[in-house]
Structures are given as structure tokens and as C-alpha cells.
Design a protein around this motif. Structure first.
Motif, PDB file in Angstrom:
ATOM      1  N   LYS A 139       0.818  -1.218   0.000  1.00  0.00           N
ATOM      2  CA  LYS A 139       0.000   0.000   0.000  1.00  0.00           C
ATOM      3  C   LYS A 139       0.855   1.272   0.000  1.00  0.00           C
ATOM      4  N   THR A 140       2.105   1.171   0.511  1.00  0.00           N
ATOM      5  CA  THR A 140       2.980   2.338   0.603  1.00  0.00           C
ATOM      6  C   THR A 140       4.378   1.979   0.102  1.00  0.00           C
ATOM      7  N   GLU A 184       3.745  13.358  -5.334  1.00  0.00           N
ATOM      8  CA  GLU A 184       3.167  12.441  -4.350  1.00  0.00           C
ATOM      9  C   GLU A 184       3.803  11.069  -4.522  1.00  0.00           C
ATOM     10  N   GLU A 185       4.132  10.447  -3.394  1.00  0.00           N
ATOM     11  CA  GLU A 185       4.612   9.075  -3.426  1.00  0.00           C
ATOM     12  C   GLU A 185       3.398   8.163  -3.358  1.00  0.00           C
ATOM     13  N   ARG A 186       3.370   7.175  -4.251  1.00  0.00           N
ATOM     14  CA  ARG A 186       2.268   6.218  -4.244  1.00  0.00           C
ATOM     15  C   ARG A 186       2.736   4.918  -4.867  1.00  0.00           C
ATOM     16  N   SER A 224       1.925   2.352  -7.808  1.00  0.00           N
ATOM     17  CA  SER A 224       1.204   2.215  -9.063  1.00  0.00           C
ATOM     18  C   SER A 224       1.854   1.072  -9.826  1.00  0.00           C
ATOM     19  N   THR A 263       6.105   4.850  -7.004  1.00  0.00           N
ATOM     20  CA  THR A 263       5.840   5.781  -8.096  1.00  0.00           C
ATOM     21  C   THR A 263       5.828   7.208  -7.572  1.00  0.00           C
ATOM     22  N   TYR A 264       6.319   8.119  -8.384  1.00  0.00           N
ATOM     23  CA  TYR A 264       6.221   9.548  -8.088  1.00  0.00           C
ATOM     24  C   TYR A 264       5.219  10.123  -9.059  1.00  0.00           C
ATOM     25  N   TRP A 265       4.237  10.837  -8.520  1.00  0.00           N
ATOM     26  CA  TRP A 265       3.056  11.251  -9.261  1.00  0.00           C
ATOM     27  C   TRP A 265       2.748  12.715  -8.996  1.00  0.00           C
ATOM     28  N   ASN A 299       1.665   9.887 -13.597  1.00  0.00           N
ATOM     29  CA  ASN A 299       2.893   9.219 -13.180  1.00  0.00           C
ATOM     30  C   ASN A 299       4.093   9.926 -13.799  1.00  0.00           C
TER      31      ASN A 299
END
Length: 136
Positions: free
Chosen positions: A25-26, A57-59, A61, A66-68, A72
């Protein structure tokens, strides 16, 4: 077809690299799930991307860190022998002269564990992706 004995997914290639189970999730959870000797390298990539993309935002994907920002920008992931960096095909083409010592494919760069991480190049690629809008 090859079927993973752990998760049951089927792939064209025998022993295909993939992520079994639920995706993390993270980014912290992703890194924590990797082999202990790989975690510091992933944290170096993460710290480099955080520094050059402070507003992204870090997420997670595609099951990858991923940096978004509105879309992306760049992904990275750990594999058995390398870290995969996924800035997209236009970035790989743009930086091809600086990537000659690395294996690349359309949109992907393999950074082998046997070489020091090119953190300045990673930062340059991520910044270019963000500034030009050539996101992955």
C-alpha cells in the motif's frame, strides 16, 4: 505458459519476475518487503527522487513505488539482479548516450546491483521527466 507455484499467476516466461500476493500500500511497505541487502539501495533511489521531485506524491502504481503529480512521473522496482527505473520511452531515448553501460528497453532502465547506483543520472532523468511533461 509457466505458473508461479506461490501465487498461481501464469506467465509466458519460466520463473518470470513478478510480485506475488497483494501489492504493498505504501513505498515503505514495498521497501520493507524486499531483501535486506537491497533495501538501502531502494532508499537511495527514493531519497534521490524525493529531493528532485519535492512536490510529487509518493504512491504505489503497477505494484511499484511511483512519483506522481497529476500523472505518473517515474517508477522504480527491485528485481533479483537489478533495480528497474521506469521513466518512459521518451526519457530512455533522450538519455541514451548516458545510458550506454546499462541495459535498457522501451521505457525501462536496468541498474544492476553489481554497479554503484548513478544517483545524479537518476535525478537528472526524473527532473527531465517532470519538467518536460514526458511522464511514464
Amino acid at each position: 505458459m509457466w505458473k508461479c507455484p506461490e501465487c498461481g499467476r501464469e506467465f509466458k516466461n519460466t520463473n518470470q519476475d513478478h510480485f506475488c500476493g497483494e501489492p504493498p500500500k505504501t513505498i515503505d511497505a514495498y521497501i520493507d518487503a524486499q531483501p535486506e541487502e537491497v533495501q538501502p539501495l531502494l532508499n537511495q533511489v527514493r531519497d534521490t527522487l524525493r529531493a528532485v521531485l519535492p512536490h510529487a506524491e509518493e504512491r504505489i502504481s503497477w505494484s511499484m513505488p511511483t512519483y506522481w503529480q497529476k500523472q505518473n512521473i517515474i517508477h522504480f522496482a527491485a528485481f533479483k539482479k537489478h533495480i528497474g527505473l521506469y521513466p518512459g520511452d521518451k526519457a530512455v531515448e533522450h538519455f541514451k548516450e548516458k545510458l550506454t553501460e546499462y541495459k535498457t528497453s522501451k521505457g525501462a532502465i536496468q541498474l544492476p546491483f553489481s554497479k554503484p547506483l548513478p544517483l545524479e543520472l537518476i535525478a537528472e532523468i526524473a527532473k527531465w521527466c517532470y519538467e518536460t511533461g514526458n511522464h511514464h
